[in-house]
Scaffold this active site. Structure first.
Site, short mmCIF file in Angstrom:
data_model
loop_
_atom_site.label_atom_id
_atom_site.label_comp_id
_atom_site.label_asym_id
_atom_site.label_seq_id
_atom_site.Cartn_x
_atom_site.Cartn_y
_atom_site.Cartn_z
N ARG A 171 -23.06 -14.83 42.72
CA ARG A 171 -23.74 -13.68 41.24
C ARG A 171 -23.22 -14.78 40.08
O ARG A 171 -22.41 -15.62 40.34
CB ARG A 171 -23.19 -12.95 41.01
N ARG A 220 -12.63 5.28 41.37
CA ARG A 220 -12.27 5.15 42.46
C ARG A 220 -10.91 4.78 43.50
O ARG A 220 -10.99 3.99 44.18
CB ARG A 220 -12.27 3.11 42.24
N ARG A 248 -11.36 -6.93 47.20
CA ARG A 248 -12.20 -6.00 46.92
C ARG A 248 -12.56 -4.95 47.50
O ARG A 248 -13.01 -3.77 47.81
CB ARG A 248 -12.90 -6.60 46.09
N LYS A 297 -24.61 -1.96 41.93
CA LYS A 297 -24.57 -1.33 40.77
C LYS A 297 -24.77 -2.01 39.38
O LYS A 297 -26.09 -0.70 38.58
CB LYS A 297 -23.07 -0.66 40.89
N ARG A 351 -17.90 -14.79 37.25
CA ARG A 351 -16.97 -14.04 37.44
C ARG A 351 -15.24 -14.30 38.04
O ARG A 351 -15.93 -15.42 38.63
CB ARG A 351 -17.37 -12.80 37.37
P1 AP5 Z 1 -24.57 -6.39 41.06
O1 AP5 Z 1 -25.22 -5.20 40.02
O2 AP5 Z 1 -23.36 -7.46 40.19
O3 AP5 Z 1 -22.95 -5.23 41.38
P2 AP5 Z 1 -22.17 -4.30 41.68
O4 AP5 Z 1 -22.27 -3.31 42.04
O5 AP5 Z 1 -22.25 -4.12 39.79
O6 AP5 Z 1 -20.66 -5.45 41.67
P3 AP5 Z 1 -19.48 -5.55 41.33
O7 AP5 Z 1 -19.67 -6.67 41.42
O8 AP5 Z 1 -19.55 -5.95 39.29
O9 AP5 Z 1 -18.82 -4.35 41.19
P4 AP5 Z 1 -17.69 -4.14 41.47
O10 AP5 Z 1 -17.31 -2.34 41.40
O11 AP5 Z 1 -16.55 -4.40 42.38
O12 AP5 Z 1 -16.43 -5.10 40.30
P5 AP5 Z 1 -16.34 -4.18 38.37
O13 AP5 Z 1 -17.06 -4.27 37.47
O14 AP5 Z 1 -16.63 -2.36 38.67
O15 AP5 Z 1 -24.59 -7.57 41.98
C1 AP5 Z 1 -23.88 -8.81 43.08
C2 AP5 Z 1 -24.40 -9.55 43.05
O16 AP5 Z 1 -26.05 -9.62 44.22
C3 AP5 Z 1 -25.71 -10.11 42.02
O17 AP5 Z 1 -25.52 -11.05 41.50
C4 AP5 Z 1 -26.95 -9.78 41.75
O18 AP5 Z 1 -28.08 -10.61 40.96
C5 AP5 Z 1 -27.93 -9.54 43.65
N1 AP5 Z 1 -27.86 -8.43 44.36
C6 AP5 Z 1 -27.76 -6.60 43.20
N2 AP5 Z 1 -29.10 -6.80 43.98
C7 AP5 Z 1 -29.67 -6.94 44.74
C8 AP5 Z 1 -30.79 -7.07 46.24
N3 AP5 Z 1 -30.87 -5.76 45.57
N4 AP5 Z 1 -30.63 -8.06 46.81
C9 AP5 Z 1 -30.22 -9.37 46.27
N5 AP5 Z 1 -28.95 -9.39 45.44
C10 AP5 Z 1 -28.95 -8.24 44.99
O19 AP5 Z 1 -14.37 -4.30 38.93
C11 AP5 Z 1 -13.84 -5.33 38.37
C12 AP5 Z 1 -12.39 -5.15 38.74
O20 AP5 Z 1 -12.27 -4.43 37.42
C13 AP5 Z 1 -12.43 -4.81 39.87
O21 AP5 Z 1 -11.54 -5.14 40.99
C14 AP5 Z 1 -10.34 -3.70 39.52
O22 AP5 Z 1 -9.57 -4.83 39.59
C15 AP5 Z 1 -11.30 -3.04 37.93
N6 AP5 Z 1 -11.54 -2.38 37.89
C16 AP5 Z 1 -12.98 -2.03 37.54
N7 AP5 Z 1 -13.03 -0.47 37.83
C17 AP5 Z 1 -12.19 0.15 38.11
C18 AP5 Z 1 -11.24 1.16 38.13
N8 AP5 Z 1 -11.79 2.60 38.29
N9 AP5 Z 1 -9.93 1.81 38.83
C19 AP5 Z 1 -9.44 0.44 39.01
N10 AP5 Z 1 -9.43 -0.72 38.87
C20 AP5 Z 1 -10.84 -1.73 38.25
#
Ligand code: AP5
Length: 208
Positions: free
Chosen positions: A127, A88, A166, A13, A155
């Site tokens: 990552r 979420r 997660r 994402k 991270r």
């Molecule tokens: P990346 O693009 O970083 O993936 P992402 O989907 O953004 O993953 P996140 O881990 O950031 O998502 P998340 O939803 O768990 O975390 P968030 O920050 O929202 O890609 C991942 C890796 O793969 C990278 O190394 C990239 O280079 C690689 N990659 C990408 N595309 C690729 C491809 N096509 N092929 C190969 N490799 C690839 O949330 C974090 C925390 O915050 C949550 O756990 C929770 O505690 C809290 N939080 C956030 N939002 C909420 C909410 N709405 N409600 C409650 N808690 C929340």
């Protein structure tokens, strides 16, 4: 364009959002980024959220909803926005619906990046990000250039254990959000497996 970028942790994402924002000039509302900024600033919200995030658990709905509602009211969202990581949970989706209805706004698209669980742990644990630019890399799939490699960071929630928590939360609490959007006919599912360029091409085709 008013859209939600949806998908499991590590689906890509953040990677895709960075590319899309260059093309579609809309506000990017990543709740993960907003919460990490709050943790870094040691604000009241950050202190409340930190433990949940580190364990891979969801931050309580009320804290996240307040953050998003406040952010959506800012002027840069008037021309469109991309929600990333929100909603979420079903209560978050309900809070969003109320906010948008009050503002007379309808959502155009919910884009679901689909990546099987078997690929997620490798993506997450490999990552790294550049603290200076925020750019996202992967040790194997997208290694940082030599001049950046020395400063990349991991991270604190990118451990295998937190990743599995997660993923479990995603399947139990986040996917139940989708049926409401499906009923509205605005969900598009994209295969998130392939190179980032291949995925971007699919995403742009879906948006078009
Ligand atoms: P990346 O693009 O970083 O993936 P992402 O989907 O953004 O993953 P996140 O881990 O950031 O998502 P998340 O939803 O768990 O975390 P968030 O920050 O929202 O890609 C991942 C890796 O793969 C990278 O190394 C990239 O280079 C690689 N990659 C990408 N595309 C690729 C491809 N096509 N092929 C190969 N490799 C690839 O949330 C974090 C925390 O915050 C949550 O756990 C929770 O505690 C809290 N939080 C956030 N939002 C909420 C909410 N709405 N409600 C409650 N808690 C929340």
């Amino acid at each position: 364009m008013r859209m939600i970028l949806f998908g499991p942790p590590g689906a890509g994402k953040g990677t895709q959002a960075a590319r899309l924002l260059e093309r579609y000039k809309v506000a990017h509302l990543s709740t993960g980024d907003m919460l990490r900024a709050a943790v870094k600033a040691k604000s009241e919200l950050g202190q409340a959220a930190e433990g949940y995030m580190k364990r891979g658990e969801l931050v309580p709905d009320q804290l996240v909803c307040d953050l998003v509602v406040e952010r959506l009211a800012q002027p840069d969202c008037t021309n469109g926005f991309m929600l990333d990581g929100f909603p979420r949970t079903v209560p978050q989706a309900e809070a969003l619906a109320v906010t948008l209805e009050k503002a007379g706004i309808t959502l155009d698209l919910v884009l679901v990046l689909e990546v099987p669980d078997t690929l997620i742990v490798e993506r997450i644990t490999g990552r790294r990000s550049d603290p200076e630019t925020g750019a996202i890399y992967h040790l194997k799939f997208n290694p940082p250039p030599a001049d950046v490699a020395g400063r990349v960071v991991q991270r604190s929630d990118d451990t295998e254990e937190a990743c599995r928590t997660r993923l479990a939360k995603y399947h139990a609490e986040t996917t139940p959000v989708l049926p409401v959007f499906e009923a509205a006919g605005i969900v598009k599912r994209i295969d998130g497996v392939g190179t980032p360029d291949e995925v971007t091409a699919r995403v742009i085709a879906a948006i078009s």
